[in-house]
Design a protein around this motif. Structure first.
Motif, PDB file in Angstrom:
ATOM      1  N   LEU A  99       0.863  -1.174   0.000  1.00 23.69           N
ATOM      2  CA  LEU A  99       0.000   0.000   0.000  1.00 23.69           C
ATOM      3  C   LEU A  99       0.905   1.231   0.000  1.00 23.69           C
ATOM      4  N   GLN A 100       1.008   1.849  -1.150  1.00 21.98           N
ATOM      5  CA  GLN A 100       1.771   3.094  -1.266  1.00 21.98           C
ATOM      6  C   GLN A 100       0.862   4.238  -0.852  1.00 21.98           C
ATOM      7  N   MET A 101       1.281   4.979   0.162  1.00 22.27           N
ATOM      8  CA  MET A 101       0.467   6.061   0.706  1.00 22.27           C
ATOM      9  C   MET A 101       1.198   7.382   0.504  1.00 22.27           C
ATOM     10  N   ASN A 102       0.616   8.253  -0.273  1.00 19.37           N
ATOM     11  CA  ASN A 102       1.186   9.567  -0.549  1.00 19.37           C
ATOM     12  C   ASN A 102       0.281  10.653   0.007  1.00 19.37           C
ATOM     13  N   SER A 103       0.841  11.844   0.115  1.00 19.96           N
ATOM     14  CA  SER A 103       0.069  13.002   0.594  1.00 19.96           C
ATOM     15  C   SER A 103      -0.679  12.673   1.883  1.00 19.96           C
ATOM     16  N   LEU A 104       0.043  12.106   2.822  1.00 21.46           N
ATOM     17  CA  LEU A 104      -0.598  11.659   4.058  1.00 21.46           C
ATOM     18  C   LEU A 104      -1.138  12.827   4.862  1.00 21.46           C
ATOM     19  N   LYS A 105      -2.249  12.554   5.537  1.00 23.46           N
ATOM     20  CA  LYS A 105      -2.933  13.553   6.350  1.00 23.46           C
ATOM     21  C   LYS A 105      -3.041  13.045   7.790  1.00 23.46           C
ATOM     22  N   PRO A 106      -3.233  13.949   8.737  1.00 17.71           N
ATOM     23  CA  PRO A 106      -3.415  13.494  10.124  1.00 17.71           C
ATOM     24  C   PRO A 106      -4.554  12.488  10.270  1.00 17.71           C
ATOM     25  N   GLU A 107      -5.594  12.631   9.486  1.00 17.53           N
ATOM     26  CA  GLU A 107      -6.724  11.702   9.575  1.00 17.53           C
ATOM     27  C   GLU A 107      -6.406  10.309   9.039  1.00 17.53           C
ATOM     28  N   ASP A 108      -5.228  10.125   8.463  1.00 16.53           N
ATOM     29  CA  ASP A 108      -4.798   8.790   8.053  1.00 16.53           C
ATOM     30  C   ASP A 108      -4.168   8.011   9.211  1.00 16.53           C
ATOM     31  N   THR A 109      -3.992   8.673  10.339  1.00 13.79           N
ATOM     32  CA  THR A 109      -3.418   8.008  11.509  1.00 13.79           C
ATOM     33  C   THR A 109      -4.305   6.851  11.954  1.00 13.79           C
ATOM     34  N   ALA A 110      -3.717   5.662  12.025  1.00 16.60           N
ATOM     35  CA  ALA A 110      -4.491   4.462  12.373  1.00 16.60           C
ATOM     36  C   ALA A 110      -3.551   3.266  12.421  1.00 16.60           C
ATOM     37  N   VAL A 111      -4.077   2.167  12.918  1.00 14.23           N
ATOM     38  CA  VAL A 111      -3.425   0.880  12.738  1.00 14.23           C
ATOM     39  C   VAL A 111      -3.950   0.304  11.435  1.00 14.23           C
ATOM     40  N   TYR A 112      -3.038  -0.100  10.553  1.00 16.76           N
ATOM     41  CA  TYR A 112      -3.402  -0.613   9.244  1.00 16.76           C
ATOM     42  C   TYR A 112      -3.259  -2.143   9.247  1.00 16.76           C
ATOM     43  N   TYR A 113      -4.299  -2.806   8.765  1.00 18.35           N
ATOM     44  CA  TYR A 113      -4.343  -4.253   8.724  1.00 18.35           C
ATOM     45  C   TYR A 113      -4.476  -4.734   7.276  1.00 18.35           C
ATOM     46  N   CYS A 114      -3.791  -5.813   6.946  1.00 17.32           N
ATOM     47  CA  CYS A 114      -4.084  -6.449   5.667  1.00 17.32           C
ATOM     48  C   CYS A 114      -4.905  -7.708   5.927  1.00 17.32           C
ATOM     49  N   ALA A 115      -5.635  -8.117   4.913  1.00 18.31           N
ATOM     50  CA  ALA A 115      -6.542  -9.244   5.036  1.00 18.31           C
ATOM     51  C   ALA A 115      -6.615  -9.990   3.713  1.00 18.31           C
ATOM     52  N   ALA A 116      -6.977 -11.268   3.795  1.00 16.41           N
ATOM     53  CA  ALA A 116      -7.035 -12.122   2.607  1.00 16.41           C
ATOM     54  C   ALA A 116      -8.426 -12.723   2.446  1.00 16.41           C
ATOM     55  N   ASP A 117      -8.901 -12.723   1.218  1.00 11.56           N
ATOM     56  CA  ASP A 117     -10.229 -13.250   0.873  1.00 11.56           C
ATOM     57  C   ASP A 117     -10.039 -14.460  -0.035  1.00 11.56           C
ATOM     58  N   ARG A 118     -10.451 -15.631   0.426  1.00 11.73           N
ATOM     59  CA  ARG A 118     -10.253 -16.858  -0.347  1.00 11.73           C
ATOM     60  C   ARG A 118     -11.004 -16.862  -1.671  1.00 11.73           C
ATOM     61  N   LEU A 119     -12.065 -16.070  -1.767  1.00 16.00           N
ATOM     62  CA  LEU A 119     -12.864 -16.095  -2.982  1.00 16.00           C
ATOM     63  C   LEU A 119     -12.291 -15.210  -4.088  1.00 16.00           C
ATOM     64  N   GLY A 120     -11.235 -14.470  -3.772  1.00 18.88           N
ATOM     65  CA  GLY A 120     -10.514 -13.779  -4.833  1.00 18.88           C
ATOM     66  C   GLY A 120     -11.105 -12.465  -5.314  1.00 18.88           C
ATOM     67  N   ARG A 121     -12.132 -11.967  -4.622  1.00 18.45           N
ATOM     68  CA  ARG A 121     -12.762 -10.718  -5.065  1.00 18.45           C
ATOM     69  C   ARG A 121     -12.036  -9.529  -4.443  1.00 18.45           C
ATOM     70  N   ALA A 122     -12.290  -8.363  -4.922  1.00 18.18           N
ATOM     71  CA  ALA A 122     -11.804  -7.131  -4.299  1.00 18.18           C
ATOM     72  C   ALA A 122     -13.013  -6.416  -3.727  1.00 18.18           C
ATOM     73  N   VAL A 123     -13.253  -6.680  -2.438  1.00 18.32           N
ATOM     74  CA  VAL A 123     -14.469  -6.160  -1.818  1.00 18.32           C
ATOM     75  C   VAL A 123     -14.137  -5.338  -0.587  1.00 18.32           C
ATOM     76  N   ASP A 124     -15.111  -4.559  -0.131  1.00 17.38           N
ATOM     77  CA  ASP A 124     -14.849  -3.682   1.001  1.00 17.38           C
ATOM     78  C   ASP A 124     -15.447  -4.182   2.314  1.00 17.38           C
ATOM     79  N   ALA A 125     -16.145  -5.314   2.275  1.00 16.10           N
ATOM     80  CA  ALA A 125     -16.809  -5.822   3.475  1.00 16.10           C
ATOM     81  C   ALA A 125     -15.861  -6.678   4.301  1.00 16.10           C
ATOM     82  N   GLN A 126     -15.633  -6.275   5.541  1.00 14.06           N
ATOM     83  CA  GLN A 126     -14.692  -6.989   6.393  1.00 14.06           C
ATOM     84  C   GLN A 126     -15.097  -8.440   6.600  1.00 14.06           C
ATOM     85  N   ARG A 127     -16.376  -8.705   6.644  1.00 15.83           N
ATOM     86  CA  ARG A 127     -16.856 -10.062   6.919  1.00 15.83           C
ATOM     87  C   ARG A 127     -16.479 -11.041   5.815  1.00 15.83           C
ATOM     88  N   GLU A 128     -16.102 -10.526   4.648  1.00 10.69           N
ATOM     89  CA  GLU A 128     -15.750 -11.401   3.527  1.00 10.69           C
ATOM     90  C   GLU A 128     -14.303 -11.868   3.587  1.00 10.69           C
TER      91      GLU A 128
END
Length: 124
Positions: free
Chosen positions: A81-110
């Motif tokens: 994850l290349q992050m440019n032009s960072l802002k204070p509101e980007d402050t967080a713990v960043y997690y990566c996750a893997a989806d066995r079904l191979g889609r690019a989705v935004d739902a954490q439950r997937e």
């Protein structure tokens, strides 16, 4: 079973850049879609970006579109994850996750597997 290990977090001034990495174990990495999520203090974890199993489709939250870029390296079993032009509101713990079904989705439950997270801090 897939194990995910994030790295690359740190403290960076507003306007700066960071590149996060997520190294995955397992021979089936190429079949998984991957996602990045983040959780700021006192807030729920939220979607940041995702990439399909083929790498041909990426998907970004509106808050990072145009500033963050997600990519994957099959030879290294790693997503970035290349992050440019960072802002204070980007402050967080960043997690990566893997989806066995191979889609690019935004739902954490997937997502089936999660890393432990890496801290990104952008002082105001």
């Amino acid at each position: 079973q897939v194990q995910l290990v994030e790295s690359g977090g740190g403290l960076v001034q507003a306007g700066g850049s960071l590149r996060l990495s997520c190294a995955a174990s397992g021979r089936t990495f190429s079949r998984y879609a991957m996602g990045w999520f983040r959780q700021a203090p006192g807030k729920e974890r939220e979607f940041v970006a995702a990439i399909s199993w083929s790498g041909g489709r990426t998907y970004y939250a509106d808050s990072v579109k145009g500033r963050f870029t997600m990519s994957r390296d099959y030879a290294k079993n790693t997503v970035y994850l290349q992050m440019n032009s960072l802002k204070p509101e980007d402050t967080a713990v960043y997690y990566c996750a893997a989806d066995r079904l191979g889609r690019a989705v935004d739902a954490q439950r997937e997502y089936d597997y999660w890393g432990q997270g890496t801290q990104v801090t952008v002082p105001s």
